[in-house]
Design an enzyme around this catalytic site. Structure first.
Site, PDB file in Angstrom:
ATOM      1  N   GLU A 121       0.845  -1.200   0.000  1.00 17.69           N
ATOM      2  CA  GLU A 121       0.000   0.000   0.000  1.00 17.69           C
ATOM      3  C   GLU A 121       0.878   1.247   0.000  1.00 17.69           C
ATOM      4  O   GLU A 121       2.023   1.203   0.457  1.00 17.69           O
ATOM      5  CB  GLU A 121      -0.938  -0.008   1.208  1.00 17.69           C
ATOM      6  CG  GLU A 121      -0.236  -0.150   2.535  1.00 17.69           C
ATOM      7  CD  GLU A 121      -1.194  -0.503   3.665  1.00 17.69           C
ATOM      8  OE1 GLU A 121      -2.372  -0.109   3.584  1.00 17.69           O
ATOM      9  OE2 GLU A 121      -0.759  -1.158   4.622  1.00 17.69           O
ATOM     10  N   LYS A 123       2.727   4.642   1.006  1.00 16.75           N
ATOM     11  CA  LYS A 123       3.162   5.221   2.285  1.00 16.75           C
ATOM     12  C   LYS A 123       2.806   6.710   2.257  1.00 16.75           C
ATOM     13  O   LYS A 123       3.494   7.507   1.624  1.00 16.75           O
ATOM     14  CB  LYS A 123       4.658   5.023   2.494  1.00 16.75           C
ATOM     15  CG  LYS A 123       5.154   5.509   3.855  1.00 16.75           C
ATOM     16  CD  LYS A 123       6.627   5.177   4.039  1.00 16.75           C
ATOM     17  CE  LYS A 123       7.106   5.632   5.408  1.00 16.75           C
ATOM     18  NZ  LYS A 123       7.044   7.097   5.578  1.00 16.75           N
ATOM     19  N   ARG A 144       1.212   9.593  17.488  1.00 19.63           N
ATOM     20  CA  ARG A 144       2.175   8.533  17.788  1.00 19.63           C
ATOM     21  C   ARG A 144       3.060   8.912  18.976  1.00 19.63           C
ATOM     22  O   ARG A 144       3.376   8.091  19.820  1.00 19.63           O
ATOM     23  CB  ARG A 144       3.058   8.262  16.569  1.00 19.63           C
ATOM     24  CG  ARG A 144       4.223   7.331  16.893  1.00 19.63           C
ATOM     25  CD  ARG A 144       5.213   7.269  15.744  1.00 19.63           C
ATOM     26  NE  ARG A 144       4.739   6.385  14.704  1.00 19.63           N
ATOM     27  CZ  ARG A 144       5.205   6.402  13.459  1.00 19.63           C
ATOM     28  NH1 ARG A 144       6.107   7.291  13.113  1.00 19.63           N
ATOM     29  NH2 ARG A 144       4.756   5.556  12.564  1.00 19.63           N
ATOM     30  N   LYS A 295       3.678  -5.432   3.989  1.00 21.84           N
ATOM     31  CA  LYS A 295       3.398  -6.138   5.245  1.00 21.84           C
ATOM     32  C   LYS A 295       3.064  -7.597   4.950  1.00 21.84           C
ATOM     33  O   LYS A 295       2.384  -7.887   3.957  1.00 21.84           O
ATOM     34  CB  LYS A 295       2.173  -5.536   5.953  1.00 21.84           C
ATOM     35  CG  LYS A 295       2.259  -4.092   6.337  1.00 21.84           C
ATOM     36  CD  LYS A 295       0.922  -3.653   6.939  1.00 21.84           C
ATOM     37  CE  LYS A 295       0.901  -2.166   7.204  1.00 21.84           C
ATOM     38  NZ  LYS A 295      -0.434  -1.701   7.628  1.00 21.84           N
ATOM     39  N   LYS A 319      11.277   3.042   0.110  1.00 18.15           N
ATOM     40  CA  LYS A 319      11.261   4.487  -0.124  1.00 18.15           C
ATOM     41  C   LYS A 319      11.498   4.823  -1.600  1.00 18.15           C
ATOM     42  O   LYS A 319      12.264   4.151  -2.294  1.00 18.15           O
ATOM     43  CB  LYS A 319      12.331   5.172   0.737  1.00 18.15           C
ATOM     44  CG  LYS A 319      12.181   4.933   2.233  1.00 18.15           C
ATOM     45  CD  LYS A 319      10.916   5.525   2.817  1.00 18.15           C
ATOM     46  CE  LYS A 319      11.009   7.019   3.002  1.00 18.15           C
ATOM     47  NZ  LYS A 319      11.846   7.430   4.109  1.00 18.15           N
TER      48      LYS A 319
END
EC number: 6.5.1.2
Length: 689
Positions: A121, A123, A144, A295, A319
């Site tokens: 998915e 980022k 977070r 994942k 990335k």
């Protein structure tokens, strides 16, 4: 950066200490200040250098290592929310080989012969959040934070369009996690409004989203065009589904926004095809993305993989390469920092890169100007990867004009005109005039009042500059006598340009409030070179109280060998940093200032709390072959429960887990009368901890 393969142990220790401080400062700026200081790519390079050093010299891993931490400690202005399951960051993959290594690690860890399906998915480049529902009603929203404790943003999260306040047909307790962001066009419109109102513009969409969400006044948040995606069920996700793809389907049915752009990959080829698709089409998306998240799809396998200190083993972020642009170098300006370091900054012809207008770029040091042969009026290549101040990668020599001008490195300080000092080993130029240098004094006061130091709201750059120019303050101590001076003056601060009765009242309240300060914050606020938040905490832990700290620092001035040795033995304080501490306290004025501050401040003694469990700090050794789990999984579980896993048996060993074929280690454990259990007993033990 030095070659890791050739670096000595002594050099590695120094570099690890420097990296710990640097990365901690960058984390705080990014996660708490919403104001990143370096590009994503530069941060990743520093972080990976740290990891490689730790892999080569595992015995040098610091207590405050960046590899053990996520995000940054939260600010004080919001209530705290403890995450039931930590919100960790992701490890990074930068090329296809890194991704293949990730897939191989999964196979080895789980002893799989075939490819385990991977959910892919985008980022999203936004701010991570957690939202908790009880009996279907939204009760808590949190950032977070440091991964373990976040900020309570419940009121603000409720203002986001289409964010469910109540949901049906869900468990009694539900958590969702996701990313809050601002779309590119909304970001441009928001910056236009900021500019028209004379307010500072946001550096990029992520900063705008983070700044909007972390407002004390939720009515301000409500006016911002925030959007969100959910991608996780946090502590409750396995009550909802058995895999990532099923979870997202369920969350969508509950009324949450999910990102429809995703792929359940059955091979490495499918992973890479999805990555290339997103990389090619990222500019066409309405929001910014900086990579692809992979994942393990199966939650049972995710559980078996578990976590390392700051990230899950079952996921990684692939990335994208940084965005490159080209523009003209108009001039080079020089900034003087609080420790006297001079930093050149490139002033550029404004250029839009990835939806953000860039007009400045860091040059880091003067050697970089010479190394890249940068000249004023050159056309330069610019790299941006979600950062505030991008980096100049090089010059387009084919387009170099005939009238370019070389930049002359200054010999005298641009602020105080004193002769500059050049330090070859640091590749920097410094003004050693200390507090007699106006620029350094200004930056030192700015540092003293900053959020993670004394945290005095209402004293921004403009206010500090104004107070210094008017002669109302000349050092940090003066701040605490500002009200007294104002009360006895005919020219009241509230009557001066840029001030008002309410703002002055609030400032004086905030100054009074700041008088209660923890010892680590106070030490950090002093602005000692190379003493960032982490090293300030190390010093506070060592000395415990303000009185002991100042007494020991005075002994250091007299070359007392015991205190010198004590500091030198501190993990995280190397020779280089020790010299900086000595240099700071060698200045009589610094000692006098600290004593005066100690007389008017309530500096709290250092306190540290630690959670305990039956395996915390126990030394465990695994020997022989384990049949139901891999050695890596066993080690990871032990460390997760607070144990320290050793490779050899000694008198300090607390427990030996013996598998099939255990040999010399088992024999030695029996000789030393150390507790020994088998694999089945180990599995029972960890189940009951």
């Amino acid at each position: 950066m030095q070659n890791i393969d050739l670096i000595s142990e002594e050099e590695a220790q120094k570099l690890l200490e420097e990296l710990a401080d640097k990365i901690a400062a960058y984390n705080h700026a990014y996660y708490i200040e919403d104001n990143p200081l370096v590009s994503d790519s530069e941060y990743d390079q520093l972080f990976n250098t740290n990891l490689k050093l730790e892999q080569k010299f595992p015995h040098l891993i610091l207590e405050n290592s960046p590899s053990k931490k996520v995000g940054a400690k939260i600010a004080n202005k919001f209530a705290k929310v403890t995450h039931q399951v930590p919100m960790l960051s992701l490890s990074n993959a930068f090329d296809e080989q890194d991704v293949r290594d990730f897939v191989d690690r999964i196979k080895i860890f789980l002893r799989l012969n075939e490819f385990a399906p991977i959910f892919c998915e985008p980022k999203i480049d936004g701010l991570s959040f957690s939202a908790v529902y009880k009996h279907g009603v939204l009760t808590t929203g949190a950032t977070r934070g440091d991964g373990y404790v976040g900020e309570d943003i419940t009121a603000n999260i409720k203002t986001i369009k289409n964010f469910p306040h109540k949901i049906d047909n869900v468990p009694e307790f539900l958590e969702v996690r996701g990313e809050i962001y601002i779309e590119k066009q909304d970001f441009l419109n928001l910056n236009k409004e900021q500019d028209e109102q004379g307010k500072d513009k946001f550096a990029n969409p992520r900063n705008a989203a983070a700044g909007s969400l972390r407002q004390l006044d939720s009515s301000i948040t409500a006016k911002r065009p925030l959007k969100y995606f959910v991608y996780s069920g946090g502590v409750t996700e396995q009550n909802l589904a058995s895999s990532q793809d099923q979870l997202l389907t369920k969350l969508k049915e509950c009324g949450f926004n999910i990102n429809e752009i995703s792929k359940l990959a059955s091979s490495e080829e499918e992973i890479f095809a999805f990555y290339e698709y997103l990389k090619t089409n990222r500019e066409n998306l309405p929001y910014e993305i900086d990579g692809v998240v992979y994942k393990l799809n199966d939650f049972v396998l995710q559980n078996r993989m578990g976590f390392i200190a700051r990230s899950p083993r079952f996921a990684t972020a692939h990335k994208f390469p940084a965005i490159i642009g080209q523009t003209k170098l108009l001039s080079i300006t020089v900034q003087v920092g609080r420790t006297g370091t001079l930093t050149p900054v490139a002033e550029l012809e404004p250029i839009e890169i990835g939806g953000v207008t860039v007009s400045r770029a860091t040059l880091h040091n003067f050697q970089e100007i010479a190394r890249k042969d940068l000249r004023i009026k050159d056309y330069v290549f610019l790299q941006r990867a979600g950062d505030v101040i991008p980096k100049i990668m090089g010059v387009d020599f084919d387009k170099r004009p005939n009238d370019t001008e070389t930049f002359d490195t200054p010999l005298f300080c641009l602020s105080c005109n004193s002769k500059l000092h050049y330090t070859p080993e640091d590749i920097i130029i410094r003004c050693d005039n200390g507090l007699n240098c106006p620029a350094q004094n200004y930056e030192r006061i700015r540092h003293f009042v900053s959020k993670n130091a004394m945290d005095i709201e209402g004293l921004g750059r403009k206010q500090v500059e104004f107070l210094i120019d008017k002669g109302l303050i000349s050092n940090p101590l003066d701040i605490f006598f500002l009200k007294e001076k104002n009360d006895s003056s005919l020219a009241k601060l509230e009557n001066m340009d840029g001030w008002g009765k309410k703002s002055v009242e609030n400032l004086f309240k905030n100054i009074e409030k700041s008088k209660n300060v923890s010892l680590p914050r106070f030490i950090y606020a002093l602005g000692i070179r190379h003493i960032g938040e982490q090293n300030a905490k190390l010093l506070a832990r060592e000395f415990g109280s303000y009185n002991n700290f100042i007494a020991q620092m005075e002994l250091l001035r007299t070359n007392e060998p015991d205190i010198y040795q004590k500091l030198n033995n501190l993990e995280g304080i190397g020779d280089k940093i020790l010299v900086d501490i000595i240099d700071f306290f060698d200045v009589k004025e610094n000692i006098e200032l600290i004593k005066k501050l100690g007389g008017i401040l309530n500096i709290e003694d250092y306190k540290e709390t630690r959670e305990q469990s039956s395996l915390t700090d126990k030394i465990v050794v695994f020997t022989g072959s384990l049949s139901t789990i891999s050695r890596a999984e066993a080690k990871a579980t032990a460390e997760k429960l607070g144990a320290k896993v050793a490779v050899g048996v000694s008198s300090n060993t607390d427990l030996v887990v013996a598998g099939v074929g255990a040999g010399s280690k088992l024999k030695k454990a029996k000789e030393l009368n150390i507790k020994i259990i088998d694999e089945e007993e180990w599995l029972t033990l960890i189940k009951n901890v």
